[in-house]
Design a protein around this motif. Structure first.
Motif, PDB file in Angstrom:
ATOM      1  N   ARG A   1      15.211   8.597   6.635  1.00 41.09           N
ATOM      2  CA  ARG A   1      14.202   9.651   6.779  1.00 41.09           C
ATOM      3  C   ARG A   1      13.746   9.754   8.235  1.00 41.09           C
ATOM      4  O   ARG A   1      13.509  10.865   8.745  1.00 41.09           O
ATOM      5  CB  ARG A   1      13.038   9.359   5.852  1.00 41.09           C
TER       6      ARG A   1
ATOM      7  N   GLU B   1       4.608  10.484  12.455  1.00 36.81           N
ATOM      8  CA  GLU B   1       4.469  11.529  11.439  1.00 36.81           C
ATOM      9  C   GLU B   1       5.405  11.279  10.270  1.00 36.81           C
ATOM     10  O   GLU B   1       5.049  11.525   9.101  1.00 36.81           O
ATOM     11  CB  GLU B   1       4.729  12.891  12.072  1.00 36.81           C
ATOM     12  N   SER B   2       6.600  10.786  10.550  1.00 40.82           N
ATOM     13  CA  SER B   2       7.547  10.496   9.476  1.00 40.82           C
ATOM     14  C   SER B   2       7.038   9.369   8.588  1.00 40.82           C
ATOM     15  O   SER B   2       7.092   9.457   7.354  1.00 40.82           O
ATOM     16  CB  SER B   2       8.906  10.122  10.069  1.00 40.82           C
TER      17      SER B   2
ATOM     18  N   ALA C   1       6.919  11.777  16.375  1.00 41.06           N
ATOM     19  CA  ALA C   1       7.665  12.112  15.159  1.00 41.06           C
ATOM     20  C   ALA C   1       7.880  10.877  14.298  1.00 41.06           C
ATOM     21  O   ALA C   1       7.917  10.977  13.057  1.00 41.06           O
ATOM     22  CB  ALA C   1       9.016  12.738  15.531  1.00 41.06           C
TER      23      ALA C   1
ATOM     24  N   ALA D   1       4.312  10.705   6.416  1.00 37.26           N
ATOM     25  CA  ALA D   1       4.814  11.560   5.334  1.00 37.26           C
ATOM     26  C   ALA D   1       5.493  10.740   4.249  1.00 37.26           C
ATOM     27  O   ALA D   1       5.390  11.058   3.055  1.00 37.26           O
ATOM     28  CB  ALA D   1       5.791  12.589   5.907  1.00 37.26           C
ATOM     29  N   GLN D   2       6.180   9.681   4.653  1.00 37.49           N
ATOM     30  CA  GLN D   2       6.875   8.851   3.666  1.00 37.49           C
ATOM     31  C   GLN D   2       5.914   8.011   2.842  1.00 37.49           C
ATOM     32  O   GLN D   2       6.187   7.724   1.667  1.00 37.49           O
ATOM     33  CB  GLN D   2       7.868   7.927   4.380  1.00 37.49           C
TER      34      GLN D   2
ATOM     35  N   ARG E   1      16.292  11.748  10.127  1.00 35.61           N
ATOM     36  CA  ARG E   1      16.197  13.177   9.795  1.00 35.61           C
ATOM     37  C   ARG E   1      14.996  13.834  10.438  1.00 35.61           C
ATOM     38  O   ARG E   1      15.090  14.929  11.001  1.00 35.61           O
ATOM     39  CB  ARG E   1      16.121  13.334   8.273  1.00 35.61           C
ATOM     40  N   ASP E   2      13.852  13.161  10.392  1.00 35.83           N
ATOM     41  CA  ASP E   2      12.626  13.762  10.922  1.00 35.83           C
ATOM     42  C   ASP E   2      12.622  13.814  12.444  1.00 35.83           C
ATOM     43  O   ASP E   2      12.134  14.784  13.041  1.00 35.83           O
ATOM     44  CB  ASP E   2      11.404  12.980  10.425  1.00 35.83           C
TER      45      ASP E   2
ATOM     46  N   ARG F   1      14.680  16.524  14.619  1.00 35.09           N
ATOM     47  CA  ARG F   1      14.108  17.858  14.824  1.00 35.09           C
ATOM     48  C   ARG F   1      13.479  18.017  16.205  1.00 35.09           C
ATOM     49  O   ARG F   1      13.339  19.146  16.691  1.00 35.09           O
ATOM     50  CB  ARG F   1      13.047  18.132  13.754  1.00 35.09           C
TER      51      ARG F   1
END
Length: 235
Positions: free
Chosen positions: A155, A113-114, A110, A117-118, A158-159, A162
């Motif tokens: 971020r 992946e974060s 994660a 994405a950022q 937050r990511d 999950r």
């Protein structure tokens, strides 16, 4: 039919990875072949199976930056420049003990992946087992800025939340050390020199941030003009 290895070749292969004699005593040659294959895949840019990040050999031994050099180096008259956002997960041993290794692996994935994405277009590398660097390469058209550490950390929280068990209290959500780096290389002669240089500066930035000897955006300028290695200019 598999091609048989003669004794000399098998011995030489095992010598590359002597640890297979203790870790895989029943099939050391097969284990050595698998290790050799994994090393070559890492060099060619195959993602790390656990996290999805690229591996260091792709940067230091492979051609990860070849396209970046070919497409962008001549357009940068003030030097070839790359930014980096390094995110190091704190206390992974504790997270694995608290949540289990399955969730621990999910935390690492994660994180990757974060970062992806950022920073779309960045190349995310597994710098260390629990530390990842998003390379803001020239063709991504992204630049590293002084104020990225806080938003990046928020971020990530937050990511990654999950993938944690439902109801995990805020105090048990992972934390990250976020380091920021900008490296400018003056007149690189060819793309092969860039990877090892960038890797060395990523390592230095990571260590300096974690040891408290740097804060905020670290800048380096490397001049490839036959000067003594290590005499980088700090801006």
């Amino acid at each position: 039919m598999p091609y048989p290895l003669d004794d000399a070749t098998a011995t030489a292969l095992i010598a590359l990875y002597p640890w297979v004699l203790t870790r895989s005593p029943q099939a050391p040659v097969q284990a050595a072949v698998e290790a050799l294959l994994q090393a070559e895949q890492a060099r060619r840019g195959h993602p790390d199976a656990k996290t999805g990040a690229l591996q260091v050999p792709a940067l230091t031994q492979g051609n990860l930056l070849k396209e970046e050099y070919d497409l962008s180096t001549h357009a940068h008259h003030d030097g070839w420049r790359v930014g980096a956002v390094i995110a190091d997960v704190k206390g992974m041993i504790s997270h694995n003990a608290r949540f289990g290794f399955g969730v621990g692996d999910a935390i690492l994935r994660a994180t990757v992946e974060s970062l992806g994405a950022q920073y779309p277009g960045a190349k995310v590398i597994r710098l260390h087992p629990d530390a990842f660097a998003a390379l803001l390469v020239p063709t991504s058209q992204l630049t590293v800025k002084e104020d990225l550490a806080g938003p990046t950390h928020a971020r990530l929280v937050r990511d990654v939340r999950r993938v944690l068990p439902e109801g995990t209290p805020d105090a048990e959500v992972p934390e990250w050390t976020v380091s920021l780096l900008e490296v400018t290389v003056d007149a690189p002669s060819h793309w092969q020199v860039l990877g090892p240089l960038i890797w060395a500066e990523l390592e230095r930035a990571h260590v300096m941030q974690r040891s408290g000897r740097a804060d905020g955006l670290q800048r380096r300028r490397l001049r490839l003009d036959a000067s003594i290695p290590g005499q980088a200019t700090f801006l």
